[in-house]
Design an enzyme around this catalytic site. Structure first.
Site, mmCIF file in Angstrom:
data_model
loop_
_atom_site.group_PDB
_atom_site.id
_atom_site.type_symbol
_atom_site.label_atom_id
_atom_site.label_comp_id
_atom_site.label_asym_id
_atom_site.label_seq_id
_atom_site.Cartn_x
_atom_site.Cartn_y
_atom_site.Cartn_z
ATOM 1 N N ASP A 92 0.896 -1.061 -0.027
ATOM 2 C CA ASP A 92 -0.051 -0.204 0.029
ATOM 3 C C ASP A 92 1.041 1.157 -0.100
ATOM 4 O OD1 ASP A 92 -2.030 1.611 0.433
ATOM 5 O OD2 ASP A 92 -2.625 1.290 2.176
ATOM 6 N N VAL A 118 -9.744 -4.364 1.291
ATOM 7 C CA VAL A 118 -10.242 -5.492 0.871
ATOM 8 C C VAL A 118 -9.778 -6.377 1.863
ATOM 9 C CG1 VAL A 118 -10.027 -4.763 -1.388
ATOM 10 C CG2 VAL A 118 -8.156 -5.857 -0.475
HETATM 11 P P1 IMP Z 1 2.318 -0.558 3.584
HETATM 12 O O1 IMP Z 1 2.794 -0.932 2.380
HETATM 13 O O2 IMP Z 1 3.623 -0.132 4.602
HETATM 14 O O3 IMP Z 1 1.170 0.537 3.913
HETATM 15 O O4 IMP Z 1 1.649 -1.633 4.411
HETATM 16 C C1 IMP Z 1 0.890 -2.861 3.650
HETATM 17 C C2 IMP Z 1 0.393 -3.880 4.777
HETATM 18 O O5 IMP Z 1 -0.720 -3.210 5.253
HETATM 19 C C3 IMP Z 1 -0.033 -5.034 3.960
HETATM 20 O O6 IMP Z 1 0.882 -5.854 4.084
HETATM 21 C C4 IMP Z 1 -1.279 -5.507 4.628
HETATM 22 O O7 IMP Z 1 -1.057 -6.137 5.861
HETATM 23 C C5 IMP Z 1 -2.108 -4.037 5.080
HETATM 24 N N1 IMP Z 1 -3.016 -3.777 4.167
HETATM 25 C C6 IMP Z 1 -3.057 -2.967 3.159
HETATM 26 N N2 IMP Z 1 -4.180 -2.590 2.608
HETATM 27 C C7 IMP Z 1 -4.855 -3.570 2.967
HETATM 28 C C8 IMP Z 1 -6.252 -3.867 2.726
HETATM 29 O O8 IMP Z 1 -6.968 -3.256 1.973
HETATM 30 N N3 IMP Z 1 -6.846 -5.062 3.293
HETATM 31 C C9 IMP Z 1 -5.871 -5.582 4.394
HETATM 32 N N4 IMP Z 1 -4.631 -5.339 4.781
HETATM 33 C C10 IMP Z 1 -4.252 -4.260 3.873
#
Ligand code: IMP
Ligand code: MG
Length: 195
Positions: free
Chosen positions: A117, A167
């Site tokens: 994300d 999601v």
């Molecule tokens: P980021 O890239 O540091 O923001 O974090 C990504 C992590 O956030 C992923 O590995 C997931 O564990 C969690 N995450 C991000 N978007 C979602 C979603 O739509 N559903 C469930 N978990 C999410």
């Protein structure tokens, strides 16, 4: 204990999927894409015995399906992290709570993620792994939400781009629930509002 007759199973499934508003990716679509990614990795890494590294727990489903489609020798290892906010609740940090068992130096590493994300978690982990001198380090993610990326992450393998929606399913959870759904769906707004 209640015996799992077909009608009991059906009721449990209805309860579980009751919170899902819309299915974005079916089980068949996910498996088809995972097979394609596995065959790409098998071609690209033939003879290199890559080390596949996943972060628990969300990646469990993807990495175990992916591994079964890979036709070359590979090694599997896991890390675990926790998101914590010691003094400043608004400034979330990542802490490593389980490190790898394998040595990274001299290996071809493939970092396998369920979802990217903002990319902040991953960029923290990639920095740690790069410092250990792998021969190569690439990222493979099944789901990618490009809309609010804050860190620059080069993605060698990407399953699906998703819209900026929350999601669940195929490993992705909402407060530890819904991980075991075989498909990926959006939660109904009223479920998210219960928080
Ligand atoms: P980021 O890239 O540091 O923001 O974090 C990504 C992590 O956030 C992923 O590995 C997931 O564990 C969690 N995450 C991000 N978007 C979602 C979603 O739509 N559903 C469930 N978990 C999410
Ligand atoms: Mg994750």
């Amino acid at each position: 204990m209640e015996i799992m007759t077909p009608s009991v199973l059906q009721r449990a499934q209805t309860e579980l999927t009751g919170g899902i508003g819309r299915i974005l990716l079916s089980e068949a679509e996910i498996h088809q894409r995972v097979r394609e990614m596995g065959s790409q990795i098998s071609n690209d890494y033939a003879g290199l015995n890559p080390l596949l590294v996943g972060v628990l727990k969300g990646v469990m489903f993807f990495i175990s399906d992916l591994l079964r489609t890979i036709t070359i020798p590979v090694t599997l290892d896991f890390m675990a992290i926790s998101h914590y906010a010691p003094q400043h609740p608004q400034k979330k940090s990542v802490r490593l709570i389980k490190d790898l068992d394998e040595t990274v130096e001299g290996r071809h590493l493939i970092f396998v993620e369920d979802m990217i994300d903002t990319g902040l978690t991953l960029s923290y982990l990639l920095r740690i792994l790069k410092a250990r001198n792998p021969i190569s380090l690439e990222v493979c993610t099944l789901f990618n939400k490009p809309d609010h990326r804050l860190a620059d992450i080069p993605l060698k393998y990407k399953g699906f781009d998703l819209p900026d929606r929350f999601v669940v399913g195929y490993g992705l959870d909402y407060r530890e629930a819904y991980r075991h759904l075989p498909f990926v769906g959006e939660l109904k707004p009223e479920v998210l509002q219960l928080t």
